[in-house]
Design an enzyme around this catalytic site. Sequence first.
Site, PDB file in Angstrom:
ATOM      1  N   TYR A  46      14.662 -60.419 -19.550  1.00 37.20           N
ATOM      2  CA  TYR A  46      15.013 -61.220 -20.724  1.00 37.20           C
ATOM      3  C   TYR A  46      14.392 -60.641 -21.991  1.00 37.20           C
ATOM      4  O   TYR A  46      15.074 -60.422 -22.995  1.00 37.20           O
ATOM      5  CB  TYR A  46      14.555 -62.661 -20.515  1.00 37.20           C
ATOM      6  CG  TYR A  46      14.922 -63.609 -21.635  1.00 37.20           C
ATOM      7  CD1 TYR A  46      16.253 -63.870 -21.943  1.00 37.20           C
ATOM      8  CD2 TYR A  46      13.939 -64.261 -22.376  1.00 37.20           C
ATOM      9  CE1 TYR A  46      16.590 -64.743 -22.957  1.00 37.20           C
ATOM     10  CE2 TYR A  46      14.267 -65.145 -23.387  1.00 37.20           C
ATOM     11  CZ  TYR A  46      15.597 -65.382 -23.684  1.00 37.20           C
ATOM     12  OH  TYR A  46      15.920 -66.248 -24.690  1.00 37.20           O
ATOM     13  N   GLY A  84      30.852 -54.301 -32.205  1.00 38.01           N
ATOM     14  CA  GLY A  84      32.085 -53.554 -32.426  1.00 38.01           C
ATOM     15  C   GLY A  84      33.174 -54.436 -33.004  1.00 38.01           C
ATOM     16  O   GLY A  84      33.930 -54.018 -33.902  1.00 38.01           O
ATOM     17  N   THR A  95      25.935 -70.412 -17.134  1.00 35.20           N
ATOM     18  CA  THR A  95      24.881 -71.421 -17.317  1.00 35.20           C
ATOM     19  C   THR A  95      25.334 -72.540 -18.250  1.00 35.20           C
ATOM     20  O   THR A  95      24.681 -73.582 -18.312  1.00 35.20           O
ATOM     21  CB  THR A  95      23.588 -70.798 -17.887  1.00 35.20           C
ATOM     22  OG1 THR A  95      23.864 -70.209 -19.160  1.00 35.20           O
ATOM     23  CG2 THR A  95      23.023 -69.744 -16.949  1.00 35.20           C
TER      24      THR A  95
END
Length: 329
Positions: free
Chosen positions: A148, A105, A38
């Site tokens: 979402y 992480g 996007t």
Amino acid sequence: MARKRILITGAAGFLGSHLCDRFVQEDFHVIAMDNLITGDLRNIEHLFKLENFEFYHHDVSNYVHIPGQLDYILHFASPASPIDYLKIPIQTLKVGSLGTHNLLGLAKAKNARMLIASTSEVYGDPNCNPQPEEYWGNVNPVGPRGVYDEAKRFQEAITMAYHTFHGVETRIVRIFNTYGPRMRLNDGRVLPAFIGQAIRGEDLTVFGDGSQTRSFCYVDDLIEGIFRLLFSDYSYPVNIGNPDEITILEFGEEIIKLTGTTQKLVLRPLPTDDPRQRRPDITKARKLLNWEPKVSRAEGLKITYEYFKSLPTDVIEKIEHKDFTTYNK
């Protein structure tokens, strides 16, 4: 003294590109990352020539490796408009879950501080107004918006888990409706939808009776709030937005006046789970960050309208209603 290094995901998007600008200006070494699903490289191409900026074309839902020192991570990679997350629901869920996990992480491995971009959508269709951070929300996990809303709610949960269990330094910003240059005219959100329709000479589409409210924050104000939150000592969610609430009907009238269009407002059925109210309680931001919005809606809209008018004609294209009117965020 060596520059601090910051990774910004979703860097070619609306907010990500403005964050790249800010941290380049603050003399950070900015590592921009985006899979361009996007995002648009035109938002950051002006930075490519700088020696303290680099770009990686990568999807953070896959393993993320950044060589060398890393001091900060801003995770802004996610579809954020209805037209996007309704078209790519799986990718939306993955970037909020797998992508956030991968970056947490990385933050743990690099001993970096990480700020995630959450959203006012975690409050769903709220039962209180304004919405404070302590409000847990009224969200439909299996409705169209669930991909979402729940991605962002999970994102907050795993971020807090990494903070409490692993000791990772984390920050959570809950972003309310934001606008400004580099928004996409066809992303389905109410402000670019209204301005795009006005520029194209179309009637402005209002969903429901237009009594639902939104609160619009200019992008420069939002970026300042995010900057202050990143360098604060607060690990729990903080609302960043403009509490100046307005109904959609009133907002449509403002856009008609701003653009000088002779078109009118037309009503359409209210979509499923469309929030009736959206207004941030920014008490925490004022107290913890000494932050509040400075740019008035009139001033911000004028700048944004001039930006949209400057776009090439082929960008200001007619968008089929079936593509963007499912939601009016």
